[in-house]
Design a protein around this motif. Structure first.
Motif, PDB file in Angstrom:
ATOM      1  N   GLY A  43       1.000  -1.205   0.176  1.00 51.24           N
ATOM      2  CA  GLY A  43       0.139  -0.199  -0.341  1.00 51.24           C
ATOM      3  C   GLY A  43       0.756   1.213  -0.191  1.00 51.24           C
ATOM      4  N   PRO A 852      -8.315   2.079  -3.503  1.00 48.38           N
ATOM      5  CA  PRO A 852      -7.707   1.954  -2.507  1.00 48.38           C
ATOM      6  C   PRO A 852      -8.654   1.024  -1.446  1.00 48.38           C
ATOM      7  N   ALA A 855      -8.818  -2.213  -2.440  1.00 44.93           N
ATOM      8  CA  ALA A 855      -7.382  -3.744  -3.209  1.00 44.93           C
ATOM      9  C   ALA A 855      -6.768  -3.624  -1.694  1.00 44.93           C
ATOM     10  N   GLU A 856      -6.752  -2.970  -0.266  1.00 47.36           N
ATOM     11  CA  GLU A 856      -6.992  -3.590   0.620  1.00 47.36           C
ATOM     12  C   GLU A 856      -6.588  -4.434   1.212  1.00 47.36           C
ATOM     13  N   TYR A 932      -4.074  -0.896  -8.242  1.00 44.00           N
ATOM     14  CA  TYR A 932      -2.376  -0.884  -6.867  1.00 44.00           C
ATOM     15  C   TYR A 932      -2.791  -2.528  -6.826  1.00 44.00           C
ATOM     16  N   VAL A 933      -3.534  -2.899  -7.110  1.00 44.30           N
ATOM     17  CA  VAL A 933      -3.085  -3.983  -6.940  1.00 44.30           C
ATOM     18  C   VAL A 933      -3.155  -4.640  -7.856  1.00 44.30           C
TER      19      VAL A 933
ATOM     20  N   LYS C  24     -14.092   2.872   5.545  1.00 42.10           N
ATOM     21  CA  LYS C  24     -13.032   3.761   4.715  1.00 42.10           C
ATOM     22  C   LYS C  24     -13.145   4.855   3.926  1.00 42.10           C
ATOM     23  N   TRP C  31      -4.704   3.781   4.121  1.00 40.30           N
ATOM     24  CA  TRP C  31      -4.755   2.493   3.818  1.00 40.30           C
ATOM     25  C   TRP C  31      -3.104   2.171   4.872  1.00 40.30           C
ATOM     26  N   GLY C  32      -4.136   0.510   5.233  1.00 42.95           N
ATOM     27  CA  GLY C  32      -3.120   0.480   6.822  1.00 42.95           C
ATOM     28  C   GLY C  32      -3.850   0.145   8.034  1.00 42.95           C
TER      29      GLY C  32
END
Lengths: 966, 65, 195
Positions: A43, A852, A855-856, A932-933, C24, C31-32
């Motif tokens: 990420g 995102p 994708a995360e 992203y992925v 989100k 992210w994370g």
């Protein structure tokens, strides 16, 4: 600070992935935790490279500003699957700043899955294709729209000149709205080709063909909401908990009310986790499984004899085939013990009405059409058709795949399943206000095949299907049943990684003269080939940057409003079609009855045009005004029956599920459950369609003593035409204006709608009242039978259950069956390879892997491998492995060792792309538009194999071997 | 799995009963005195107006209807 | 007075992760950082169960009890919040939390722990309700607008419930009673039954 005495909260620590370690210590790692380990790093890299200079508009604030303008709520529909969830998008100063649950909406009641709950990212669009791009010397160059259209158009006209119109392939999309889908089919017709098709070919084409040939229409018969009424729910070859998550709300509500849930699947899915009875079968053995259940049903007399007598043709021939499927033989072929088969059959028999749900696990086979017909026959045997809580609830895939199918973005039909006959072309030419001879003149003047001993005109010849476009490029010219190979390829809203035979596809992309992608994202097409020149990427908008209607799986048409203006330099698909048609010289004909404003065709005019021609399936009553009225009154529709109770749409079913007979003025409420005789046709009742004639070998095909409520003909009857109206003495019920248009016509071609109106007035279904047929005499296997997959590990069964003979020309192409099956690959490739979906991603994943928030949650392509097979191959959990197929393609993926698949079966998701046989191709994306992925496409390994009727690709049974990456 | 189930049951039980009890001799772990900024929400939280608004929203959106 | 609670009905949770992405989406969580997670037990085997977990807004919150700088406070309706200006990002609350709820966003390339971040029950933080500052630091403040957490409001199967604990348990109890008589169902009976 106080020190505490509690003993529960010790030992927490480790990375952020290991949630609740104390509570869940000792539990095996689940799929996501297992794969998320390197998450932060991936990420981080992705986010860091996000703001590539020069490629991005200045990031807009995408949260509400306290001092900003008024926040307005726009009503739209989610674009990620066919459930059709309502969306409330909050917009301030043109920016999509919030998303609220559309709790008023009758399908989703505000709910969403991961994809739906992440929709607002479409308003950011950071990874979108932003400008028209051209590949020059292996590098992407930004070009203007004018230049792109000009250069592409010139080449198309040149190819037309030298090779004919059939050398351009128009691959369309299920992700455009109805108006755009219709316009796309019409566009291909004006260009002069039937080489137009879309993803329905590779998702449910075998359903459409199989089901329509059983009882008339090839669609989901009931609705997601109607599942509330089911007492039993059988899901085979489907994982709606991931593919259609909101549908599970309805399934679980039914289950809470006592319904039994049966899941039949090679993989223990998230759906199976909620089942009362899970049956694991060997991939590709659906027919034996269904016949195995029917064996018990016939044996125990659980079949609905009255229903069969009145409404079913040919069940006796099924009984003969079923008799061969004794419990022993079923177990030998499917691997399912008798007790499990019997329990499934008994649960369905003892809990009626029951619904039968299937998805890609049933359809994507060389015998897909046999599977879908077997499912239908099962429901007919139990009398589960035409009732609330029953039906074949076929969950379609993309948000508008039902609509794009209905509107004929297909190589074998015009809009409305009229087919490609001369009559069909004349009907649509009339609707378009064009001279039939002019339309015909657009096509190649030669002939590719014979029909009744005479050369058939090209316009009546089926085109090349999506599943085979690569062969249209790669096959020897002499072996193709058209004038020349394909020389230009349009991928207009299509993910190539959703198609099998990856390495050959790569070759085809490199060989074709001109390659054009029209899409909001560059797609895997942009990177999986090694071309250096003559390829274009044209940025289309998503459906949130335009408006129009969309058809959910249950046949309801919903209206979307525009949420935001097109991002970057993207244009709506219908605008791009206009620009292209103008360049190619047929814009005047294409838009004869459609207003065009600043290059944008008026959506409502397009709706009204298809309303005028879609009599076959009742897409005629859904005027823009009626659809908008429903959209504004979501809250008035009942969440089980879908009927408006009071309010401005009082009595209508939500979204006017087709058929909504007659003109909008007739105010037909739509048909919530197909073939339901308990209601009058005018209120949404229906009979089985008289589609296959009135008799066969002296046996009547018409219904026997069954008719819809209030019918004046209390028995079977054929479809209505002018002659039948006259014979019945109903002709004078037509107005003079209607008579003028209806003379010499039938219910499908009468543009006044009068024949339909009068039939319904007398309580009759315009399409007749017949029996459903269990024997489709015009198909290769009239009664569905089992045939082993082309690539099978069960060599012992090949002799008894062989595949078909090879064919010389099938959908214009040579097609192999037995020549593949006759060779034994199972020694070198001992494992069955199958594929499926993940909840976070849709289709090829270009769009969702670029979000995102999604994708995360799934950062690595992986393969699920049974622990025994992993140990045999020396593969450890989480290790990189090669998965290699018998046609030579191989992928490097993470091993996920699991019990979800049986020993001998490997399962992979199919949403990944951007890697090819171990190579990371991220650098090939236009700057700033790489998802992203990225990951290996499983279809690099999947092999040859096409359904014997529709040319559906085989993605559920192939072979592979696995070995560790060293 | 038995352990998992039992633990989960405890969680469910705890949640279901949350807010049900009036007063008992439970031991509380006294938190320190909050030293941060005063949240304007504190004035609003728990007021009948906000509570009824949230209550209406809960039954309208999170039930099966 | 209402006490705000989450409840995740494991019979309905299908691990679709809508709660995670809704969070989100609403708060633009980077992210994370995951304020909410779905945990699955026995993945891919009979008996598989999933539940969605975030800060449970404990009545007697251990995080609050251990915080060395006393940055936690609890609203009248039981939502546990904290002041990021005060928070030192030490991670002690992560030790204390039985659910692993506290998250520590990276603030620099060197991975130094940032301020603690966690689920706010969509109630923001101590800055002015709905202000840009509050939004940047804590995300949206739905409670102040009379709305409940978006994760629950968007749950695909209405498995995740959020709101006044009494009403939440009424909704759940009604469902469980409807499921009654299904021996295979694991729910009220098994949780409260004699066995």
């Amino acid at each position: 600070m106080k020190l505490m005495k509690k003993s529960t909260a010790t030992g927490a620590g480790g990375d952020s992935a290991s949630l609740t370690p104390a509570l869940f210590s000792g539990a095996p790692l689940d799929r996501r935790r297992f794969l998320r380990n390197s998450g932060l790093a991936v990420g981080g890299t992705a986010i860091a490279s996000m703001s590539a200079p020069g490629m991005m508009k200045k990031a807009q604030a995408s949260v509400p500003k306290p001092d900003g303008g008024e926040i307005k709520t726009v009503r739209s529909v989610c674009t990620h699957c066919s459930v059709g969830c309502g969306v409330y998008a909050e917009v301030q100063d043109g920016v999509w700043v919030g998303q609220e649950p559309a709790f008023d909406h009758p399908f989703n009641l505000g709910s969403h899955c991961a994809k739906g709950a992440a929709l607002r990212e479409h308003g950011h669009g950071e990874r979108r294709l932003k400008y028209p791009m051209k590949l020059v010397g292996g590098k992407w160059q930004r070009v203007s729209w004018e230049q792109a259209i000009d250069e592409i158009g010139d080449q198309l006209l040149q190819i037309r000149e030298t090779s004919g119109p059939d050398s351009v392939y128009w691959l369309g999309s299920a992700k455009v709205n109805n108006e755009q889908a219709y316009l796309y089919r019409k566009f291909a017709a004006m260009w002069g080709t039937n080489n137009v098709d879309h993803q329905a070919r590779i998702c449910h084409s075998t359903t459409v063909a199989g089901v329509a040939n059983t009882w008339g229409y090839g669609a989901m018969t009931n609705s997601y909401n109607d599942i509330h009424n089911s007492k039993a729910i059988l899901i085979i070859g489907g994982n709606p908990a991931e593919a259609h998550p909101v549908s599970l709300q309805h399934v679980l509500r039914a289950k809470e009310s006592g319904a039994k849930l049966i899941v039949i699947d090679p993989r223990f899915t998230r759906t199976a986790a909620h089942s009362d009875h899970y049956v694991r079968l060997r991939p590709g053995t659906d027919v034996p499984m269904v016949w195995g259940m029917l064996w018990h049903i016939f044996e125990n007399g659980w079949d609905d004899k009255e229903f069969i007598k009145q409404r079913v043709y040919g069940m006796d021939e099924v009984r003969k085939e079923v008799a061969r499927w004794t419990p022993d033989e079923v177990e030998r072929v499917t691997g399912v013990p008798e007790a499990d088969v019997k329990k499934a059959a008994q649960l369905m028999a003892e809990n009626r009405p029951g619904t039968f749900i299937w998805c890609m696990g049933g359809t994507q086979h060389t015998i897909g059409n046999n599977n879908t017909r077997a499912y239908c026959i099962f429901q007919l045997a139990l009398g589960n058709m035409g009732v609330e809580g029953g039906g074949t609830n076929i969950f379609r895939g993309h948000d508008n795949v039902q609509g794009a199918t209905d509107l004929g973005v297909l190589a074998d039909t015009l809009p409305g399943y009229y087919g490609l006959t001369e009559g069909a072309w004349k009907h649509w030419s009339t609707v378009w206000g064009l001279d039939y001879e002019w339309v015909k003149s657009r096509f190649d003047s030669g002939s590719y095949e014979e029909s009744e001993g005479k050369p058939a005109p090209v316009m009546t010849t089926k085109g090349i299907p999506v599943s085979r476009w690569i062969d249209g490029i790669l096959e020897d010219k002499a072996d193709i049943a058209q004038k020349d190979n394909l020389h230009a390829m349009f991928l207009w809203g299509h993910a190539p990684n959703s198609q099998t035979r990856g390495p050959e596809q790569k070759k085809a992309m490199e060989k074709v003269d001109l390659l054009v992608v029209v899409d909001p994202y560059p797609t895997v097409t942009a990177v999986m080939q090694d071309r250096t020149d003559n390829m274009y990427l044209l940025p289309a908008t998503t459906q949130f940057e335009t408006y129009g209607s969309v058809t959910a799986s249950n046949r309801s048409l919903q209206w979307r409003d525009k949420v935001i203006e097109p991002l970057f330099e993207s244009k709506p698909d219908h605008t791009i079609m206009y620009l292209m048609a103008k360049k190619l010289g047929f814009a005047d004909q294409l838009f004869k009855n459609i207003q065009v404003n600043n290059d944008e065709p008026l959506i409502e005019d397009i709706t009204r045009e298809f309303n005028k021609g879609m009599w076959t399936i009742g897409y005629t009553g859904q005027s823009p005004e009626r659809m908008k009225l429903h959209q504004q009154n979501w809250h008035t529709f009942n969440t089980t029956s879908l009927k408006a109770e009071g309010g401005p749409a009082d009595g209508d079913f939500y979204g006017l599920p087709w058929p909504t007979w007659g003109t909008p003025e007739l105010k037909h409420p739509g048909t919530p459950n197909l073939y339901d005789t308990s209601k009058p046709v005018k209120d949404g009742g229906l009979t089985f369609r008289a589609r296959f004639g009135v008799e066969r070998d002296g046996v009547s095909l018409l219904a026997d003593g069954s008719y819809s409520q209030g019918s004046e003909i209390q028995d079977g009857y054929p479809e209505f035409d002018h002659a039948l109206l006259k014979k019945l003495g109903w002709w004078d019920d037509l107005t003079d204006d209607e008579k003028a248009l209806a003379e010499g016509k039938n219910w499908k071609t009468d543009l006044s709608g009068g024949i339909q109106r009068v039939a319904i007035k007398h309580g009759c279904a315009p399409f007749g009242n017949a029996k459903a047929r269990c024997v489709v005499w015009n198909f290769p296997d009239p009664v569905p039978i089992h045939r082993e997959p082309l690539y099978t590990t069960r060599r012992d069964l090949v002799e008894k259950y062989p595949t078909y003979a090879d064919r010389k020309a099938f959908w214009r192409l040579p097609t192999r069956y037995t020549s593949i099956q006759s060779k034994d690959y199972s020694k070198d490739f001992p494992l069955i390879l199958t594929s499926g979906r993940l909840v976070e991603y849709e289709g090829g994943g270009d769009e969702t892997r670029s979000n995102p928030w999604l994708a995360e949650l799934q950062q690595h392509m992986f393969a699920e491998i049974n622990q025994a097979d992993a140990n045999d191959a020396g593969v450890r959990d989480g290790q990189d492995v090669w998965v290699e197929g018998p046609e030579g393609g191989r992928i490097k993926v993470k091993a996920k060792i699991t019990l979800s698949v049986a020993r001998g079966v490997v399962w992979t998701p199919f949403h990944f792309g951007g890697y090819f046989e171990g190579e990371d191709r991220r650098a090939k994306y236009p700057e700033g538009s790489d998802p992203y992925v990225l990951g290996e496409a499983c279809n690099t390994v999947f092999t040859y194999g096409y359904d014997s009727v529709t040319a559906m690709q085989e993605t559920k049974c192939s072979l592979c071997k696995i070995y560790p990456v060293v | 799995m038995q352990t998992g189930k039992r633990l989960f049951g405890v969680v469910v039980l705890a949640l279901s009963l949350a807010g049900c009890f009036e007063e008992a001799s439970f031991e509380f772990h006294e938190p320190g005195v909050y030293k941060g900024k005063t949240d304007p929400l504190l004035k609003k939280a728990g007021t009948p107006e906000l509570e009824s608004q949230l209550q209406a929203r809960l039954t309208r959106i999170q039930t099966d209807r | 007075m209402a006490r705000m609670k989450f409840l995740c009905d494991a019979e309905r949770c299908i691990e679709c992760n809508a709660c995670v992405t809704a969070c989100k989406n609403e708060h633009e969580v980077p992210w994370g950082v995951n304020r909410r997670r779905v945990v699955t037990l026995k993945d891919g085997e009979p008996g598989e169960k999933s539940i969605s977990v975030a800060c449970m807004h404990c009545t007697d919150a251990p995080c609050s009890a251990v915080c060395p700088v006393d940055c936690f406070y609890t609203t009248a309706d039981g939502i546990v919040l904290h002041d990021k200006n005060l928070c030192i990002g030490c991670g002690y609350c992560f030790y204390a939390c039985p659910f692993g709820a506290p998250q520590y966003p990276q603030q620099s390339a060197f991975g130094v722990r940032g301020k603690m971040d966690k689920c706010t029950f969509c109630a923001g933080g101590p800055d002015a309700d709905g202000s840009a500052e509050e939004r940047t630091k804590y995300g949206a403040n739905r409670i102040a607008e009379g709305k409940l957490p978006l994760c629950a409001e968007m749950c695909s199967t209405k498995a995740l419930l959020a709101g006044d604990g009494d009403t939440v348990s009424e909704i759940y109890r009604e469902r469980v009673l409807r499921r009654g008589g299904r021996p295979q169902t694991w729910g009220w009976d098994k949780a409260y039954g004699a066995s």
